[in-house]
Design a protein around this motif. Structure first.
Motif, PDB file in Angstrom:
ATOM      1  N   ALA A  36       8.173   3.772  -0.927  1.00 24.31           N
ATOM      2  CA  ALA A  36       8.354   2.606  -1.751  1.00 24.31           C
ATOM      3  C   ALA A  36       7.737   1.656  -2.082  1.00 24.31           C
ATOM      4  O   ALA A  36       7.064   1.134  -3.232  1.00 24.31           O
ATOM      5  CB  ALA A  36       9.699   1.840  -1.595  1.00 24.31           C
ATOM      6  N   LEU A  37       6.779   1.798  -1.468  1.00 24.00           N
ATOM      7  CA  LEU A  37       5.338   0.491  -1.163  1.00 24.00           C
ATOM      8  C   LEU A  37       4.162   0.861  -2.230  1.00 24.00           C
ATOM      9  O   LEU A  37       4.273   0.721  -2.414  1.00 24.00           O
ATOM     10  CB  LEU A  37       5.331   0.681   0.282  1.00 24.00           C
ATOM     11  N   ASN A  38       4.049   2.338  -1.407  1.00 26.74           N
ATOM     12  CA  ASN A  38       3.271   3.065  -2.304  1.00 26.74           C
ATOM     13  C   ASN A  38       3.876   3.031  -3.689  1.00 26.74           C
ATOM     14  O   ASN A  38       2.921   2.998  -4.481  1.00 26.74           O
ATOM     15  CB  ASN A  38       3.094   4.927  -2.137  1.00 26.74           C
ATOM     16  N   ALA A  39       4.693   3.059  -3.997  1.00 30.27           N
ATOM     17  CA  ALA A  39       4.834   3.432  -5.459  1.00 30.27           C
ATOM     18  C   ALA A  39       4.628   1.886  -6.132  1.00 30.27           C
ATOM     19  O   ALA A  39       4.525   1.176  -7.460  1.00 30.27           O
ATOM     20  CB  ALA A  39       6.763   4.330  -5.793  1.00 30.27           C
ATOM     21  N   LEU A  40       5.460   0.858  -5.658  1.00 28.77           N
ATOM     22  CA  LEU A  40       5.603   0.205  -6.000  1.00 28.77           C
ATOM     23  C   LEU A  40       4.059  -1.263  -6.593  1.00 28.77           C
ATOM     24  O   LEU A  40       3.718  -1.663  -7.236  1.00 28.77           O
ATOM     25  CB  LEU A  40       6.882  -0.902  -5.523  1.00 28.77           C
ATOM     26  N   ALA A  41       3.451  -0.208  -5.420  1.00 34.36           N
ATOM     27  CA  ALA A  41       1.905  -1.629  -4.552  1.00 34.36           C
ATOM     28  C   ALA A  41       2.633  -2.368  -5.089  1.00 34.36           C
ATOM     29  O   ALA A  41       1.419  -3.519  -5.765  1.00 34.36           O
ATOM     30  CB  ALA A  41       1.246  -0.752  -5.678  1.00 34.36           C
ATOM     31  N   PRO A  42       2.839  -3.478  -4.742  1.00 33.98           N
ATOM     32  CA  PRO A  42       2.854  -4.587  -4.326  1.00 33.98           C
ATOM     33  C   PRO A  42       1.917  -5.030  -3.879  1.00 33.98           C
ATOM     34  O   PRO A  42       0.944  -5.385  -3.320  1.00 33.98           O
ATOM     35  CB  PRO A  42       3.965  -5.522  -3.636  1.00 33.98           C
ATOM     36  N   ASN A  44      -0.256  -8.770  -3.017  1.00 34.04           N
ATOM     37  CA  ASN A  44      -0.357  -8.999  -1.838  1.00 34.04           C
ATOM     38  C   ASN A  44      -0.505  -8.367  -0.557  1.00 34.04           C
ATOM     39  O   ASN A  44      -1.635  -7.879   0.182  1.00 34.04           O
ATOM     40  CB  ASN A  44      -0.053  -9.990  -0.888  1.00 34.04           C
ATOM     41  N   LEU A  45       0.112  -6.825   0.051  1.00 38.29           N
ATOM     42  CA  LEU A  45       0.596  -6.273   1.017  1.00 38.29           C
ATOM     43  C   LEU A  45      -0.538  -5.117   0.372  1.00 38.29           C
ATOM     44  O   LEU A  45      -1.089  -4.977   1.596  1.00 38.29           O
ATOM     45  CB  LEU A  45       2.579  -5.307   0.710  1.00 38.29           C
ATOM     46  N   MET A  46      -0.715  -4.395  -1.278  1.00 33.82           N
ATOM     47  CA  MET A  46      -1.701  -3.621  -0.664  1.00 33.82           C
ATOM     48  C   MET A  46      -3.017  -3.920  -0.714  1.00 33.82           C
ATOM     49  O   MET A  46      -3.709  -3.695   0.049  1.00 33.82           O
ATOM     50  CB  MET A  46      -1.484  -2.895  -2.018  1.00 33.82           C
ATOM     51  N   ALA A  47      -3.098  -5.274  -1.796  1.00 34.37           N
ATOM     52  CA  ALA A  47      -4.652  -6.134  -0.659  1.00 34.37           C
ATOM     53  C   ALA A  47      -4.654  -5.940   0.176  1.00 34.37           C
ATOM     54  O   ALA A  47      -6.212  -5.934   0.512  1.00 34.37           O
ATOM     55  CB  ALA A  47      -4.666  -7.450  -1.736  1.00 34.37           C
ATOM     56  N   LEU A  48      -3.663  -6.356   0.802  1.00 31.10           N
ATOM     57  CA  LEU A  48      -4.101  -6.797   2.504  1.00 31.10           C
ATOM     58  C   LEU A  48      -4.742  -5.420   3.189  1.00 31.10           C
ATOM     59  O   LEU A  48      -5.224  -5.104   4.441  1.00 31.10           O
ATOM     60  CB  LEU A  48      -2.977  -7.113   2.929  1.00 31.10           C
ATOM     61  N   ALA A  49      -3.538  -4.424   2.804  1.00 33.27           N
ATOM     62  CA  ALA A  49      -3.825  -2.628   3.370  1.00 33.27           C
ATOM     63  C   ALA A  49      -5.695  -2.002   2.940  1.00 33.27           C
ATOM     64  O   ALA A  49      -5.941  -1.784   3.604  1.00 33.27           O
ATOM     65  CB  ALA A  49      -3.223  -1.847   2.522  1.00 33.27           C
ATOM     66  N   ARG A  50      -5.968  -2.637   1.668  1.00 30.91           N
ATOM     67  CA  ARG A  50      -6.725  -2.269   1.142  1.00 30.91           C
ATOM     68  C   ARG A  50      -8.025  -3.068   1.906  1.00 30.91           C
ATOM     69  O   ARG A  50      -9.420  -2.348   2.269  1.00 30.91           O
ATOM     70  CB  ARG A  50      -7.077  -2.117  -0.512  1.00 30.91           C
ATOM     71  N   GLN A  51      -7.772  -4.390   2.977  1.00 29.26           N
ATOM     72  CA  GLN A  51      -9.282  -5.388   3.210  1.00 29.26           C
ATOM     73  C   GLN A  51      -8.877  -4.468   5.294  1.00 29.26           C
ATOM     74  O   GLN A  51      -9.972  -5.013   4.899  1.00 29.26           O
ATOM     75  CB  GLN A  51      -7.839  -6.473   3.657  1.00 29.26           C
ATOM     76  N   GLY A  52      -8.122  -3.639   5.249  1.00 28.02           N
ATOM     77  CA  GLY A  52      -7.475  -3.400   7.069  1.00 28.02           C
ATOM     78  C   GLY A  52      -7.771  -2.043   7.003  1.00 28.02           C
ATOM     79  O   GLY A  52      -7.716  -1.240   6.163  1.00 28.02           O
ATOM     80  N   ILE A  53      -6.434  -1.510   7.829  1.00 24.64           N
ATOM     81  CA  ILE A  53      -5.822  -0.484   8.380  1.00 24.64           C
ATOM     82  C   ILE A  53      -4.690  -0.456   7.242  1.00 24.64           C
ATOM     83  O   ILE A  53      -3.645  -1.553   7.832  1.00 24.64           O
ATOM     84  CB  ILE A  53      -5.646  -0.782   9.687  1.00 24.64           C
ATOM     85  N   LYS A 190       9.647  -9.934  -3.487  1.00 21.52           N
ATOM     86  CA  LYS A 190       9.488 -11.156  -3.171  1.00 21.52           C
ATOM     87  C   LYS A 190       9.466 -10.957  -1.271  1.00 21.52           C
ATOM     88  O   LYS A 190       8.542 -11.981  -0.994  1.00 21.52           O
ATOM     89  CB  LYS A 190      11.388 -11.592  -2.853  1.00 21.52           C
ATOM     90  N   ALA A 191       9.953 -10.120  -0.966  1.00 23.99           N
ATOM     91  CA  ALA A 191       8.996  -9.958   0.478  1.00 23.99           C
ATOM     92  C   ALA A 191       7.241 -10.221   0.061  1.00 23.99           C
ATOM     93  O   ALA A 191       6.564 -10.677   1.159  1.00 23.99           O
ATOM     94  CB  ALA A 191       9.074  -8.781   1.680  1.00 23.99           C
ATOM     95  N   ASP A 192       6.529  -9.853  -0.956  1.00 22.19           N
ATOM     96  CA  ASP A 192       5.200  -9.458  -0.982  1.00 22.19           C
ATOM     97  C   ASP A 192       4.850 -11.327  -1.558  1.00 22.19           C
ATOM     98  O   ASP A 192       4.144 -11.237  -0.921  1.00 22.19           O
ATOM     99  CB  ASP A 192       5.153  -8.473  -2.183  1.00 22.19           C
TER     100      ASP A 192
END
Length: 666
Positions: A36-42, A44-53, A190-192
């Motif tokens: 769900a996270l990969n498909a929706l790519a919220p 804030n979450l995905m920007a944080l993922a790209r910045q780190g691990i 909303k979590a994002d």
């Protein structure tokens, strides 16, 4: 003496100031599913993922409920130590395995800690020691986040904040754990947004430039349908994000040892300058190390089971660092049980039939070089268990299989096709031949009539061939492709975009009837209604013994499939195949069989020669170690080696076991 005391005080203050500059935000989202996270790519979450691990390989506890999941995340030990097996927290042992905030306070009471939880057990059962606390009602995530953001902005002395988002899990239980479900999608957004609110509050702090923040986003479990709690990949695989000041972006790097749930606590403690030694944690302070190919060295991660903890409970199926699990395995200390060899180190132990698999990227210069895969293998004395080594090479040589109108099976690889006649039980004379000769209109594909990745016979005179992002519908009677093809898979097959790689690069397609089709990509599969023209709800699912009984030995997927008749199909992976009963929906043979001239007489082009080690003989099942090796040359075009440690548990006493694995390219 006075000057010495002053100096000591100044040193202590300096140390405290330095420690206080390191800050932590632990943001928990209940029921966050990887797909769900990969498909929706919220954003804030995905920007944080790209910045780190960004880790997607960590497994929640085998009882994938919120209680065991949060207990593992917040104590740094797995359920055999913290004792939590349900949401009632019965059997908990938080005296031995205390909450993260309690661990922090015990080492440095001067650090300012806070939690904001709105699920009762997180504060009622753990009873974390904290300076600030908020326990709002479960439905009010917004109120909780407002309080957390206020602390972050107004409390300059705040060092650690652990906070929690409740209602994503609630939406999953009510409507479904899937990004296609509007209610689940809305709560994920909303979590994002809540994460964005907290990150903005951190950046607005007066002394932000002097602070070093560690941001960790965690979750307790995934789900399928509206449920979770089982020992299955959809419920256990969880995303974890680690980012912040001083953490290098690793979004495009291959990291063999992924961030795990049990690494969260020791990583936070280390960031705060606190000790992890002596706490008996199951994780480690996480330091990502990107993979680098070298010749003449062991390329496997955690090859000897020494990275991580050993377990004593054979009923516990833990996460094993570096390895993809298919079925049930654990790590035990040698000699901890009489059925295991007496060697004082950790060893891999099979709890059931299945495998541990690891993918090793290979550069072009590996082609043609000699490789060697070896390990110490064994099985308990007087048992019938077995353990084997296998290696498969992945690369630009896809395979496919399709049933013909004549009842024969056609095997495709590269630009060649072989016709296997079930009546004579051998490849027909005149084969292999060019695919372009067998089905001339497949030349419409970009690159021509070659490298077909998946195919199936729909049973209505039409066959479908898939390559890259396109497919082609073929009329088998006229031996011509229908007009207007090839077409886009994404446009014509709604629902296949749910795959991790999207609606492209399929591994296999299996028609079990004229209406029901299964598509495979990596470890996932999707059930498709051909007549309705849509994918079934709640898919994709993961290949496991719950979804495809008998396929646990291949947790990363298959590369070809074909139906023989209404009752039988054949599933292929590398150099092996499994005969699968469509009537019972389970494998006819628990152990994959070799694809060779004996099993598929006359097969040449479709076969892959790289195989596995010999089974243990009856005399070798004696509780001792036996060396096994698989040797050969890396084929041209290979981009990865898939190393498999296969356990065959036959139900008798004792276990199969392994140690000291090595895969190298010389």
């Amino acid at each position: 003496m006075a000057r010495l005391l002053v100096l000591l005080v100044l040193l202590c203050l300096s140390s405290m100031t330095q420690a206080g500059a390191n800050k932590v935000l632990l943001f928990g989202i209940d029921g966050l599913k990887v797909d769900a996270l990969n498909a929706l790519a919220p954003p804030n979450l995905m920007a944080l993922a790209r910045q780190g691990i960004y880790s997607t390989q960590s497994l929640a506890p085998d009882i994938s409920l919120s209680g065991p999941g949060w207990a593992t995340l917040l104590t740094g030990v797995e359920r055999d130590k913290h004792g939590v097996v349900d949401n009632e927290f019965g059997g908990r042992n938080f005296v031995y395995a205390p909450h993260l905030l309690t661990l922090i306070k015990r080492q440095n009471p001067q650090l300012m800690t806070a939690y904001a939880y709105n699920w009762g057990p997180l504060y009622k059962k753990f009873q974390p020691e904290a300076d600030l606390s908020y326990s709002g009602p479960p439905e009010d995530d917004a109120g909780l986040m407002n309080q957390a953001a206020q602390w972050l902005q107004q409390r300059d002395d705040l060092d650690v904040l652990s906070t929690y988002f409740y209602n994503l899990d609630e939406a999953g239980h009510r409507f479904g754990f899937n990004a296609t479900i509007p209610q689940y999608r809305d709560q994920l957004l909303k979590a994002d947004a809540a994460l964005g609110q907290l990150l903005a509050a951190i950046n607005a702090r007066p002394n932000r430039a002097k602070e070093r923040w560690l941001i960790m986003v965690v979750t307790d479990h995934g789900g399928s349908g509206t449920q979770h709690g089982e020992n299955r990949p959809e419920h256990r695989r969880v995303p974890l994000i680690m980012a912040g000041d001083g953490i290098a972006a690793q979004s495009k790097a291959f990291i063999p040892l992924a961030l795990r749930q049990v690494d969260i606590v020791p990583t936070i403690l280390a960031h705060l300058g606190l000790q992890t030694q002596g706490l008996d944690l199951d994780g480690k302070p996480y330091q990502p190390q990107a993979y680098a190919f070298q010749t003449g060295v062991n390329l496997l991660a955690n090859p000897d089971a020494e990275y991580g903890s050993a377990y004593t409970d054979p009923n516990y199926d833990p996460d094993i660092p570096g390895w993809h699990k298919g079925g049930r395995q654990t790590v035990m200390s040698a000699g901890v049980r009489s059925a295991l060899p007496a060697r004082g180190r950790n060893i891999f132990v099979g709890l059931g039939t299945g495998s541990l698999t690891q993918v090793i990227p290979l550069p072009p210069e590996a082609a043609g070089r000699n490789f060697q895969l070896q390990a110490q293998l064994g099985a308990s004395a007087y048992s019938k268990h077995d353990v084997q080594l296998h290696v498969r090479f992945r690369g630009p040589f896809p395979r496919a299989a399709v049933q013909g109108v004549d009842g024969a099976c056609y095997f495709l690889r590269g630009d060649r096709v072989e016709r296997f006649d079930y009546q004579t039980d051998r490849v027909s004379s005149g084969y292999p031949r060019l695919i372009a000769e067998q089905w001339p209109d497949l030349a419409r594909f970009q690159g021509g009539a070659r490298d077909i990745e998946a195919a199936f016979n729909a049973g209505n005179g039409k066959a479908y061939f898939f390559k890259g992002s396109q497919f082609l519908r073929y009329d088998l009677e006229s031996n011509k492709a229908d007009s207007g093809y090839p077409q886009s898979i994404a446009a014509a097959w709604p629902g296949l975009e749910r795959f991790r790689r999207g609606a492209r690069d399929l591994d296999a397609a299996l028609a079990v009837s004229e209406q029901e089709i299964y598509f495979f990509q990596g470890s996932q599969f999707i059930r498709y209604d051909l007549k309705a023209g849509r994918a079934a709800a709640d898919y994709p699912l993961e290949i496991s013994d719950l979804t495809w009984p008998g396929l646990a030995v291949w947790p990363l997927g298959i590369d070809a499939a074909v139906r023989r008749d209404s009752e039988t199909a054949y599933l292929f992976n590398g150099h092996e195949y499994i005969r699968f009963s469509l009537k019972r929906h389970e494998a006819d043979n628990r152990v994959p069989r070799a694809v060779n001239n004996s099993s598929w007489t006359g097969i040449q082009n479709f076969n892959q020669s790289f195989g596995g080690s010999a089974p243990l003989s009856s005399s070798e099942r004696n509780g001792q170690w036996h060396m096994r090796r698989v040797q050969g040359q890396v084929p041209v075009g290979a981009v990865a080696a898939e190393v498999e440690l296969r356990f065959l548990h036959e139900g008798s006493g004792g276990f199969p076991f392994a140690d000291a694995l090595e895969f190298r390219v010389d």
